[in-house]
Structures are given as C-alpha cells and as structure tokens.
Design an enzyme around this catalytic site. Structure first.
Site, PDB file in Angstrom:
ATOM      1  N   PRO A 150       0.817  -1.228   0.000  1.00 17.62           N
ATOM      2  CA  PRO A 150       0.000   0.000   0.000  1.00 17.62           C
ATOM      3  C   PRO A 150       0.851   1.279   0.000  1.00 17.62           C
ATOM      4  O   PRO A 150       1.753   1.429   0.815  1.00 17.62           O
ATOM      5  CB  PRO A 150      -0.804  -0.118   1.297  1.00 17.62           C
ATOM      6  CG  PRO A 150      -0.802  -1.570   1.631  1.00 17.62           C
ATOM      7  CD  PRO A 150       0.498  -2.108   1.123  1.00 17.62           C
ATOM      8  N   GLU A 151       0.544   2.150  -0.952  1.00 16.45           N
ATOM      9  CA  GLU A 151       1.180   3.464  -1.022  1.00 16.45           C
ATOM     10  C   GLU A 151       0.073   4.508  -0.861  1.00 16.45           C
ATOM     11  O   GLU A 151      -1.086   4.150  -0.656  1.00 16.45           O
ATOM     12  CB  GLU A 151       1.905   3.639  -2.366  1.00 16.45           C
ATOM     13  CG  GLU A 151       2.930   2.535  -2.618  1.00 16.45           C
ATOM     14  CD  GLU A 151       3.736   2.751  -3.892  1.00 16.45           C
ATOM     15  OE1 GLU A 151       3.887   3.904  -4.324  1.00 16.45           O
ATOM     16  OE2 GLU A 151       4.211   1.749  -4.453  1.00 16.45           O
ATOM     17  N   LYS A 207       1.268   7.377   4.218  1.00 13.20           N
ATOM     18  CA  LYS A 207       0.689   6.033   4.210  1.00 13.20           C
ATOM     19  C   LYS A 207      -0.052   5.718   5.504  1.00 13.20           C
ATOM     20  O   LYS A 207      -0.416   4.573   5.738  1.00 13.20           O
ATOM     21  CB  LYS A 207       1.801   4.999   4.009  1.00 13.20           C
ATOM     22  CG  LYS A 207       2.595   5.168   2.721  1.00 13.20           C
ATOM     23  CD  LYS A 207       3.691   4.117   2.668  1.00 13.20           C
ATOM     24  CE  LYS A 207       4.700   4.406   1.579  1.00 13.20           C
ATOM     25  NZ  LYS A 207       5.852   3.495   1.650  1.00 13.20           N
ATOM     26  N   HIS A 251      -6.804 -14.134   7.396  1.00 14.27           N
ATOM     27  CA  HIS A 251      -5.886 -12.996   7.338  1.00 14.27           C
ATOM     28  C   HIS A 251      -6.391 -11.772   8.109  1.00 14.27           C
ATOM     29  O   HIS A 251      -5.717 -10.754   8.153  1.00 14.27           O
ATOM     30  CB  HIS A 251      -5.598 -12.615   5.881  1.00 14.27           C
ATOM     31  CG  HIS A 251      -4.813 -13.668   5.163  1.00 14.27           C
ATOM     32  ND1 HIS A 251      -5.012 -13.962   3.831  1.00 14.27           N
ATOM     33  CD2 HIS A 251      -3.844 -14.514   5.598  1.00 14.27           C
ATOM     34  CE1 HIS A 251      -4.185 -14.937   3.478  1.00 14.27           C
ATOM     35  NE2 HIS A 251      -3.475 -15.289   4.522  1.00 14.27           N
ATOM     36  N   ARG A 254       0.435 -10.645   4.571  1.00 20.02           N
ATOM     37  CA  ARG A 254       1.715 -10.612   5.264  1.00 20.02           C
ATOM     38  C   ARG A 254       1.555  -9.723   6.484  1.00 20.02           C
ATOM     39  O   ARG A 254       0.477  -9.274   6.799  1.00 20.02           O
ATOM     40  CB  ARG A 254       2.810 -10.104   4.320  1.00 20.02           C
ATOM     41  CG  ARG A 254       3.132 -11.129   3.245  1.00 20.02           C
ATOM     42  CD  ARG A 254       4.352 -10.731   2.467  1.00 20.02           C
ATOM     43  NE  ARG A 254       4.002  -9.820   1.379  1.00 20.02           N
ATOM     44  CZ  ARG A 254       4.904  -9.156   0.668  1.00 20.02           C
ATOM     45  NH1 ARG A 254       6.169  -9.289   0.929  1.00 20.02           N
ATOM     46  NH2 ARG A 254       4.512  -8.365  -0.316  1.00 20.02           N
ATOM     47  N   ARG A 257      19.339  16.705   0.556  1.00 21.17           N
ATOM     48  CA  ARG A 257      19.636  15.281   0.708  1.00 21.17           C
ATOM     49  C   ARG A 257      20.973  14.905   0.094  1.00 21.17           C
ATOM     50  O   ARG A 257      21.363  15.430  -0.945  1.00 21.17           O
ATOM     51  CB  ARG A 257      18.524  14.461   0.040  1.00 21.17           C
ATOM     52  CG  ARG A 257      17.207  14.617   0.717  1.00 21.17           C
ATOM     53  CD  ARG A 257      17.131  13.783   1.943  1.00 21.17           C
ATOM     54  NE  ARG A 257      17.435  12.403   1.650  1.00 21.17           N
ATOM     55  CZ  ARG A 257      17.110  11.380   2.412  1.00 21.17           C
ATOM     56  NH1 ARG A 257      16.467  11.576   3.529  1.00 21.17           N
ATOM     57  NH2 ARG A 257      17.428  10.159   2.060  1.00 21.17           N
ATOM     58  N   ARG A 262      15.444  -1.210  -3.360  1.00 20.31           N
ATOM     59  CA  ARG A 262      14.165  -1.696  -3.874  1.00 20.31           C
ATOM     60  C   ARG A 262      14.276  -2.017  -5.349  1.00 20.31           C
ATOM     61  O   ARG A 262      15.071  -1.415  -6.084  1.00 20.31           O
ATOM     62  CB  ARG A 262      13.073  -0.617  -3.667  1.00 20.31           C
ATOM     63  CG  ARG A 262      12.851  -0.256  -2.216  1.00 20.31           C
ATOM     64  CD  ARG A 262      12.257  -1.412  -1.424  1.00 20.31           C
ATOM     65  NE  ARG A 262      11.003  -1.832  -1.995  1.00 20.31           N
ATOM     66  CZ  ARG A 262       9.823  -1.263  -1.725  1.00 20.31           C
ATOM     67  NH1 ARG A 262       9.754  -0.285  -0.867  1.00 20.31           N
ATOM     68  NH2 ARG A 262       8.727  -1.694  -2.303  1.00 20.31           N
TER      69      ARG A 262
END
Ligand SMILES: [Zn+2]
Length: 262
Positions: free
Chosen positions: A2-3, A59, A93, A111, A151, A249
């Site tokens: 989920p984003e 999120k 679940h 999960r 950054r 990722r």
C-alpha cells in the site's frame, strides 16, 4: 504494497462504512498488530464511541473518535480493509476487527500488517508516526525542491523516505521519475530547477491518476503497466526497460528517457 493512493482508497472505505458508527467491541485475531496497546486497552478506549471522519497523511490512516482517542493504522506490506455488514465471512488474514453497530470493519493482511496504535489525543500522533514530511498530494514545488536539495543520497532514496515526503512508495516513485525523465540514482542535490519542477509535476500527475482508483494503475501507458511483463518496453519510446535494485528496492527505468547523467 500500500502506497498513498491505496491508503487514500482505504480512507474512503473507512469513511463509507465506519464514519459516524458506534464501536461495540474490538477483537484482535492477531494481537501482534497492536502496538503500544492491548485488545483490552483498545476496546476500553473505543467502546461506545463513534468514529469521526478518517484522515490520511502519507501512508498513515488516522481514525479519530468523536471525543478523544485516535486509532492510527499503518498497512505495512499488504494490509487492507474489509467490511461485513452481518459479521459473516471472517478470514484467516483478518488481524483486527472493529465490531460496529452496523457491521464489522476488518483490518486484514496476508503478510505482516504495519500495525494499529492508539493515541489518547491528536497531539500524541507524531510520537507514533515519527517524523513525516509533507503529504505528497499537497506538497508544494518549493517544499519538495527544498527537501530534495538537502539530501545526500539518490533521488529515489530521497523520495522513498517518509520523513522527506510522506506517501510515495516503490511504484509511485518509479512512475514519477520515469515521467520526469530523471534517473533513479541521480544524486538528489544535483537536480536542476527544471528537473525538480518536473518531478513535482510528475508526482502530482501520478497521484491524480492513481488516487481516484485507490491504487497505482497498471495501464499500458504507465511504466507500472509493463513492470512485470517479460521483455518490458518503455511505453513512451519503446526502449528496453532496465531493472535493478536502487535504494534497496526493485526499480524500473528507461535508459533512453532517463539517462544516468543529465
Ligand atoms: Zn523511454
């Protein structure tokens, strides 16, 4: 995973089924999802209260009740919400169940779920979430440019960091950088003003396309659409899509549209 667009879908789902509804009790088929609280503690805090309008930041989904406690939900790798108006159809679940006066709202996850927290007050939420940047849906170009310029690492890593900008995950970031024609490993601090503007615009476009559908679409003209096909081709130029690990990722990009050095 989920984003922001998925969690925005969960927010709408929560509002449709649970907003204004009274909590009868809480059960936790998987008590491990409860963080800093117990099923008894959560049940006691929520019993008899009504859920107010849920909110999302990044999120995170925040479900306040009418006079105080707020449930904070994070969906982790595969969390989602389910509704049952008659209490039937429990699934193995299901991790957490809010039994309401009109049915059951279930937090389900194949999960491990990120977790469910209880904040006694709104002001306690920041302690639960840790540092969060501005929400990606409303972050301004100036905000985003300023955050990226500070950054050290690559742009993908920066955009994935929820403390920089809250909400994007792997799919949103790959899609955004592909639209903006920026290589995912480019040092964030090296981006030009034009590139920063393109990233901000692309992020907006991706979210505007994805949020109403509650997920990142797998359309033919999206990079996501070719993500998992054999021999993927760039939907824009037809070049072979590259795939490698960037920022830890699995990452896709087009070597022609997103050259390594600008
Ligand atoms: Zn291309």
């Amino acid at each position: 995973m989920p984003e922001l667009p998925d969690v925005e879908g969960f927010r709408r789902f929560f509002a449709r089924h649970a907003q204004g509804r009274r909590v009868i009790r809480v059960t936790a088929p998987d008590p491990q999802v409860l963080r800093g609280t117990s099923v008894q503690g959560l049940g006691r805090a929520l019993h008899g209260r009504r859920f107010a309008a849920p909110r999302r930041h990044g999120k995170w989904l925040f479900a306040p009740t009418d006079d105080g406690p707020v449930v904070a939900l994070h969906f982790g790798m595969s969390g989602r919400l389910e509704w049952s108006s008659d209490g039937s159809g429990r699934h193995r679940h299901d991790r957490l169940v809010f039994v309401l006066d009109t049915g059951e709202l279930r937090v389900s996850s194949m999960r491990k779920l990120g977790g469910a927290w209880l904040a006694r007050h709104e002001r306690d939420l920041a302690d639960i979430t840790g540092p969060l940047g501005p929400d990606a849906k409303t972050a301004t170009r100036e905000q985003l440019a300023g955050l990226l310029a500070e950054r050290r690492g690559g742009v993908k890593s920066a955009l994935m960091d929820q403390a920089v900008v809250a909400g994007p995950g792997n799919l949103v970031v790959d899609e955004t950088l592909w639209r903006a024609r920026v290589h995912p490993a480019r040092p964030a601090a090296s981006l030009s003003a034009d590139e920063l503007a393109a990233i901000h615009r692309s992020l907006r476009e991706v979210l505007e396309g994805a949020v109403p559908r509650g997920r990142v679409p797998r359309d033919d003209d999206w990079l996501t659409g070719v993500r998992d096909v054999a021999d993927p081709r760039c939907p824009r130029c037809g070049a072979a899509v590259r795939s490698d690990t960037v920022a830890g990722r699995s990452t896709r990009w087009c070597p022609d549209c997103q050259p390594e050095t600008a």
